[in-house]
Design a protein around this motif. Structure first.
Motif, short mmCIF file in Angstrom:
data_model
loop_
_atom_site.label_atom_id
_atom_site.label_comp_id
_atom_site.label_asym_id
_atom_site.label_seq_id
_atom_site.Cartn_x
_atom_site.Cartn_y
_atom_site.Cartn_z
N LYS A 90 2.15 -9.47 3.78
CA LYS A 90 2.41 -9.64 2.30
C LYS A 90 2.30 -8.33 1.69
O LYS A 90 3.02 -8.36 0.38
CB LYS A 90 1.36 -10.47 1.77
CG LYS A 90 1.29 -12.12 2.43
CD LYS A 90 -0.03 -12.66 1.78
CE LYS A 90 0.20 -14.24 2.63
NZ LYS A 90 -0.93 -15.25 2.00
N ASP A 91 1.64 -7.29 2.06
CA ASP A 91 1.64 -6.10 1.42
C ASP A 91 1.68 -5.12 2.15
O ASP A 91 1.07 -4.35 3.09
CB ASP A 91 0.31 -5.80 0.53
CG ASP A 91 0.28 -4.58 -0.11
OD1 ASP A 91 1.18 -3.83 -0.04
OD2 ASP A 91 -0.77 -4.59 -1.00
N PRO A 92 3.34 -4.75 2.59
CA PRO A 92 3.82 -3.84 3.57
C PRO A 92 3.16 -2.58 3.36
O PRO A 92 2.75 -1.73 4.40
CB PRO A 92 5.26 -3.93 3.50
CG PRO A 92 5.62 -5.18 2.84
CD PRO A 92 4.31 -5.45 1.63
N ASP A 93 3.07 -2.01 2.27
CA ASP A 93 2.64 -0.63 1.91
C ASP A 93 1.11 -0.48 2.33
O ASP A 93 0.50 0.42 3.01
CB ASP A 93 2.68 -0.04 0.50
CG ASP A 93 4.24 -0.07 -0.07
OD1 ASP A 93 5.21 0.15 1.06
OD2 ASP A 93 4.51 -0.26 -1.15
N ALA A 94 0.31 -1.66 2.13
CA ALA A 94 -1.04 -1.42 2.52
C ALA A 94 -1.19 -1.68 4.01
O ALA A 94 -2.11 -0.75 4.42
CB ALA A 94 -1.84 -2.51 1.79
N ALA A 95 -0.45 -2.25 4.65
CA ALA A 95 -0.40 -2.64 5.95
C ALA A 95 -0.05 -1.42 6.82
O ALA A 95 -0.60 -0.90 7.54
CB ALA A 95 0.79 -3.80 6.53
N ILE A 96 0.95 -0.68 6.09
CA ILE A 96 1.38 0.49 6.78
C ILE A 96 0.31 1.75 6.66
O ILE A 96 -0.09 2.49 7.65
CB ILE A 96 2.59 1.12 6.37
CG1 ILE A 96 3.94 0.29 6.68
CG2 ILE A 96 2.93 2.64 6.69
CD1 ILE A 96 5.35 0.27 6.08
N GLU A 97 -0.32 1.89 5.59
CA GLU A 97 -1.28 2.62 5.40
C GLU A 97 -2.56 2.44 6.15
O GLU A 97 -3.14 3.46 6.78
CB GLU A 97 -1.68 2.71 3.79
CG GLU A 97 -2.94 3.54 3.62
CD GLU A 97 -2.63 5.32 3.89
OE1 GLU A 97 -3.56 5.87 4.23
OE2 GLU A 97 -1.52 5.68 3.82
N ASN A 98 -3.13 1.29 6.51
CA ASN A 98 -3.89 0.96 7.26
C ASN A 98 -3.69 1.37 8.78
O ASN A 98 -4.71 1.88 9.37
CB ASN A 98 -4.19 -0.65 7.28
CG ASN A 98 -5.55 -0.90 8.18
OD1 ASN A 98 -6.49 -0.75 8.03
ND2 ASN A 98 -5.09 -1.74 9.14
N PHE A 99 -2.41 1.25 9.17
CA PHE A 99 -2.10 1.46 10.58
C PHE A 99 -2.02 3.03 10.64
O PHE A 99 -2.44 3.49 11.70
CB PHE A 99 -0.78 0.95 10.86
CG PHE A 99 -0.60 0.90 12.29
CD1 PHE A 99 -1.28 0.02 13.15
CD2 PHE A 99 0.32 1.85 12.80
CE1 PHE A 99 -0.96 0.03 14.62
CE2 PHE A 99 0.48 1.73 14.27
CZ PHE A 99 -0.15 0.84 15.02
#
Length: 219
Positions: free
Chosen positions: A157-166
């Motif tokens: 849902k929030d790709p930027d947040a997901a990528i940053e978490n990874f």
């Protein structure tokens, strides 16, 4: 455990340091056996999930989005568990391969502590690259696994947040503390140098291993 100590050469260290390339090239040159990255996967389907919970986590995973949604701490803990379980499998495989009279080149998960017990300085190469490379270039590699994960992140849902978490997950498993542990292991260390060719790196490692070419005529 019966391992052919004289004919097994181990490569450990950080990602993007050239371990896979060296294992493949040296096995080809010396008519040896290449145990390439994740060679233990051959046993994956037979593993008991109670005995190997970390290795079977991805095998039995129902929703891969759960994989990328873990916290950095959860991800690092899983990686550490995988490493320990891989070591057990690798030792089994290497014991089976020992005694064939061929040199074996291994891209290994076996810890430096265990390597000190089963091998020696002249049979282990620690290859290191700047930890930041693993974080910055993770999704640049074309292999299916990394591109699959990247697509999962983009589907969140929030790709930027997901990528940053990874990325934070990757930073934790590629920390300076882990780098320093390899660097100070007591084994021969080879640091990635963009100005050095693959052939030159190979020569340095061959020298550290005391390798002589097959049918070279050297005594």
């Amino acid at each position: 455990m019966s391992l052919d100590k004289e004919n097994i050469y181990y490569f450990n260290g950080t990602a993007y340091a050239g371990k896979s390339t060296m294992v493949k090239r040296l096995a080809e040159k010396y008519d040896g056996i290449a145990c390439e990255e994740n060679y233990h996967d051959e046993l994956q389907e037979t593993l008991d999930k109670n005995e190997y919970p970390c290795l079977t986590y991805t095998r039995d995973l129902q929703d891969w989005h759960d994989f990328i949604r873990r916290t950095p701490e959860e991800y690092a803990s899983w990686i550490d568990g995988v490493t320990l379980e891989c070591e057990r499998l690798e030792l089994q495989i290497l014991e089976r391969l020992s005694g064939q009279g061929k040199k074996i080149f291994v891209d290994t998960n076996i810890s430096v502590e265990t390597l000190r017990k089963i091998s020696d300085r002249n049979h282990v190469a620690i290859m290191l690259a700047d930890p930041e490379i693993s974080v910055k270039r993770f999704f640049e590699r074309p292999d299916k696994e990394k591109q699959f994960l990247y697509q999962l992140l983009l589907d969140e849902k929030d790709p930027d947040a997901a990528i940053e978490n990874f990325r934070q997950c990757l930073k934790l498993i590629n920390s300076k503390e882990r780098y320093d542990k390899f660097a100070n292991s007591g084994f021969n260390v080879f640091i990635r140098d963009e100005s050095r060719s693959i052939e030159d790196t190979m020569k340095l490692i061959e020298k550290s291993f005391g390798l002589k070419e097959v049918n070279s005529g050297d005594s």
